[in-house]
Scaffold this motif. Structure first.
Motif: not given
Length: 889
Positions: A258-268, A290-295, A240-249
């Protein structure tokens, strides 16, 4: 309460709060006060009619129910009875407390029950309720629609809810926390509409429920959301790309779906994110940048299909990185690890990486305590002297199948090393002297190497030792008797030649002892202590002689006894009937003799699933009294408590590696001369093998009561009489071998009802008449009936109704000399017990099956079940391990 003094105003007592104007007691806080016993219905506690707050949490009222008198406290606004160990039904009177704002009855054990009526009355009457926690009380109900609009916190996790979750729950304007996890029969449909930007939901825990329709994009409109827990929810579709909007998560768990496809850069935008688990899905493509540096982690992407290179710019802030069991590739160089100085845990196992690594590459990771490179494709280089290299806090190291040729000498400085796995490598020779200095070592796996000596092992400290399949040809070292804490010892498949020392069985701590396939000789020690903790004892394929030691009766926890393929001479050990936990008994290919009689208990061996006496000289009739005791082979489909796996829930210290887990059993199948290993063995894998003995008389009719038996082998005996019609009741039977006996009469037509029967051998008997016709019998070839010259019908060439003279067979002895055994007769119930895999596991094993023709359906289904269950249990164990280490840090 020890400080309470009757000469002092009670309003001054610790835990007591009074109204400053009236002096009435309005608050009573006795949490963590070491209270116990029973709260009586006439207790003076219930005379405090002005009480507004009552907190009895974290005490121990294990002998008490919640008294109905609680309903007299009509002014209560806050009631906390959590972690009090109350039992029984929650009284209806608790729903009379209409002023309640918070109600907490949660506990760590589900000893309380709440019937559906009381549950619904709570929601109907408690209209001011803001907090409700009932986990893990057994409710067994659907959730009513009329939920208080004041509700801020709702925790009904693990309460056996079912039905559809009312969508009105998501519309509660003040709801901040919703925990409904571990209700497998609860169906949740997430709203498709966008929530208001002012919606206050912060925590959404729906793990182990059934979320239908996937995750909607509207999830991203919950701006305040901090925790998302959708573990094991049958989710499908893309991330779910909409997770990019959850800034407080802060926490995101979408694992085991059973999720599939690419994991988008949704964590910036997720700058507060501290935990991400996407494990056991079908994500592919590259790692999200987007999971590489700040996470900073933990980050788990295990058991997916990620591909491509890891990349030179690694995760500078990350503390926990688990990318195991993916398809990552590419050359790994030192620069990739240079920026990962904050790592505590690194797991790259089970990938397709390439290149050489050495200890110095990880020396900058001064906090590293967990490193797993098993089956990663990487090779561990021993070319460079690393005695001056230190990884000071390293406790867990797995280098399974990393082409290690020598003991990594940097380990001489690893005084905190706890678990070490160097199995399936190319290490030759003996242990270095410094190895004895690993004083913290608890678990050691050096199986499948080329060690020639067992000297210099730190025998006093390990709990788990696996040295199977090496090549030491020396006697057992005397230092072995210094073991103090050893729980698991596997020296199987070596060339050890000696008598088994008494000290090896006198330890009360030892639970798993596997000495299979060596050259041990002499008598078995008879020194098992009365407090023995032995669970698994395997000595097959040795040269042991004499009787079975009677002190084995002290091993009351014993589940597996495998003494097959030795030279043991004894009568049947009827005294083993006292071992009520015994699930596998294998005495095949020894020198046992005489009849099987003289049982004292009414139901001997009630837990037995595998019973193998083949290849001995037992005489007399088939042991009917033993068969009557096999409760585990009867009515298993009706009794769900008998299902599951052998050693279910066992736990050892070994850690985890490369997709395998020692807290599960393993199974070794010998097909011809090839050994294949699988994790776990189902309890429903019930088998009896009494073949190649001297049993005589008729097959008892009682055998039909073993209606959960999967395989029965009575071949190569002197059995007479007819095949019992009662065998029609053995509805789960899939393999039957009655060959090489003196059975007569017709094949019962009723056997055609055995619809699961896949392997049948009735050859070399005196059976007559037509072969039953059915879909199942039509699948068997003429080999199933060879040597019964008065049988007729398909698949034989002689048709029924045609006259043919009876054939007088040669003696059974001559038959056995002249004919090859049938395909089930060729089965050997090899118990390969403790064929464990590597990592946080102990493996348990059995196995057998060599036959000439098709693999039966049960065999294929069994392996598929093993595979799926193994993945689930292994990953659960890995997650538990990670959580435990987080807590320690």
């Amino acid at each position: 309460m020890a400080s309470w003094n009757s000469s002092m105003d009670c309003c001054r007592w610790k835990g007591v709060t009074c109204d400053i104007f009236t002096g009435h007691v309005i608050g009573l806080n006795l949490s963590n006060s070491i209270l116990g016993g029973t709260i009586h219905p006439n207790s003076s506690l219930f005379q405090l009619h002005h009480l507004q707050t009552l907190d009895l949490s974290s005490n121990y009222f294990s002998d008490s129910h919640i008294p109905p008198s609680i309903g007299q406290l009509v002014n209560l606004a806050h009631l906390n009875l959590s972690y009090c160990y109350f039992r029984g039904r929650i009284p209806l009177e608790i729903s009379y407390l209409s002023r309640l704002v918070s109600l907490d009855l949660s506990d760590e054990r589900s000893l309380l029950q709440l019937n559906q009526f009381v549950f619904r009355m709570l929601f109907q009457n408690l209209t001011k309720l803001e907090l409700l926690s009932l986990t893990p009380i057994n409710i067994s109900s659907s959730i009513p629609i009329n939920v208080s609009s004041s509700l801020r916190y709702l925790d009904l996790a693990a309460t056996n809810l079912h039905g559809d979750l009312p969508k009105s729950i998501f519309l509660l304007p003040n709801l901040e926390t919703l925990r409904l996890s571990y209700n497998a029969h609860l169906t949740v449909s997430m709203p498709k509409f966008n929530w208001s930007s002012s919606h206050s939901l912060r925590e959404l825990e729906l793990s182990s429920t059934n979320i239908s329709g996937g995750l909607p994009s509207s999830l991203g409109t919950l701006k305040a959301l901090k925790v998302v827990g959708f573990y094991y929810c049958n989710l499908a579709g893309p991330f779910p790309e909409s997770i990019r909007n959850l800034s407080q998560i802060t926490r995101l768990d979408l694992s085991y779906n059973h999720l599939e496809g690419e994991v988008p850069d949704a964590f910036s935008n997720a700058q507060k994110l501290t935990f991400v688990s996407l494990e056991s899905n079908s994500f592919n493509g590259p790692f999200p940048s987007s999971l590489r540096n700040h996470f900073s982690g933990p980050l788990s992407l295990i058991q997916n299909k990620l591909k491509g290179e890891i990349g030179a710019q690694m995760f500078s802030s990350l503390k926990y990185l688990d990318l195991s069991s993916n398809n990552l590739s590419g050359e790994v160089e030192e620069v990739m690890f240079s920026s990962m100085q904050n790592l505590y845990l690194l797991d790259l196992s089970s990938n397709n990486l390439s290149g050489e690594v050495e200890a110095e590459m990880f020396s900058s990771m001064q906090n590293l305590y967990f490193l797993d490179l098993s089956r990663s494709g990487l090779s561990w280089s021993s070319n460079k002297d690393s005695t001056n290299t230190t990884i000071p806090h390293l406790r867990f190291l797995w280098l399974r199948f990393c082409h290690v040729k020598d003991f990594p000498d940097f380990l001489s400085n690893s005084k905190e090393l706890w678990i070490l796995d160097l199995s399936e490598n190319e290490i030759h020779g003996q242990f270095p002297k410094w190895f004895g200095g690993l004083v913290a070592l608890q678990s050691l796996n050096l199986s499948h190497n080329y060690l020639t000596s067992l000297d210099h092992l730190p025998w006093q400290t390990p709990v788990f030792v696996d040295l199977q399949t090496n090549s030491p040809s020396e006697p057992l070292p005397s230092s072995l008797c210094k073991l103090s804490y050893l729980t698991f010892l596997d020296l199987s498949y070596n060339n050890l030649s000696a008598e088994i020392p008494n000290c090896l069985v006198t330890s009360a701590r030892l639970e798993i002892l596997d000495l299979r396939a060596n050259n041990f000789h002499g008598l078995l020690p008879n020194k098992f202590p009365k407090n023995s903790g032995l669970i698994h004892f395997s000595l097959s394929k040795n040269q042991l002689e004499g009787p079975i030691p009677t002190s084995l009766v002290n091993c009351t926890y014993l589940q597996v006894l495998d003494l097959g393929n030795n030279k043991i001479r004894d009568t049947f050990p009827t005294w083993l009937e006292t071992l009520q936990e015994l699930e596998i008994l294998i005495l095949e290919s020894n020198r046992f003799y005489g009849p099987i009689v003289a049982f004292k208990t009414k139901s001997p061996f009630p837990s037995l699933s595998i019973f193998d006496l083949s290849g001995n000289s037992f005489t007399g009739s088939l042991p009917i009294e033993v068969l009557k005791g096999f409760k585990a082979m009867m009515n298993m489909n009706a009794d769900k408590s008998k299902r599951g796996y052998l050693f279910d829930g066992a736990y050892y210290l070994q850690g985890s590696t490369s997709g395998e887990s020692y807290d599960e059993e393993s199974m070794i199948l010998f097909t011809k001369n090839q050994e294949t290993k699988f994790n776990k063995i189902l309890r429903i894998f019930t088998t009896i093998d009494l073949s190649r003995n001297k049993f005589e008389g008729e097959i008892p009719k009682f055998i039909g009561n073993l209606n959960s038996l999967l395989l029965l082998n009575l071949s190569h005996n002197n059995l007479t009489g007819h095949i019992p019609i009662e065998m029609r009741n053995m509805s789960t039977l899939e393999a039957l071998d009655l060959s090489y006996n003196q059975l007569s009469g017709k094949i019962p037509e009723e056997l055609a009802n055995l619809t699961f029967l896949v392997v049948l051998n009735l050859s070399h008997n005196h059976l007559v008449g037509p072969i039953p016709r059915s879909n199942q019998f039509n699948t068997f070839t003429d080999d199933s009936y060879f040597g019964n010259h008065d049988l007729c019908g398909f698949p034989l060439s002689n048709e029924c109704g045609q006259h043919k003279s009876s054939f007088v067979p040669v003696s059974l002895v001559e038959q056995e000399e002249e004919e090859e055994p049938g395909f089930l007769s060729e089965m050997t119930w090899q118990s390969a017990l403790i064929g464990f895999c590597c990592g946080l596991t102990f493996g348990f094993a059995i196995l057998y099956i060599i036959y000439r023709f098709q693999r039966p359906r049960w065999f294929i289904d069994f392996l598929e079940t093993i595979t799926h269950e193994m993945i689930y249990r292994v990953q659960r164990g890995r997650k538990r391990r990670m959580n435990n280490h987080q807590k320690r840090q």
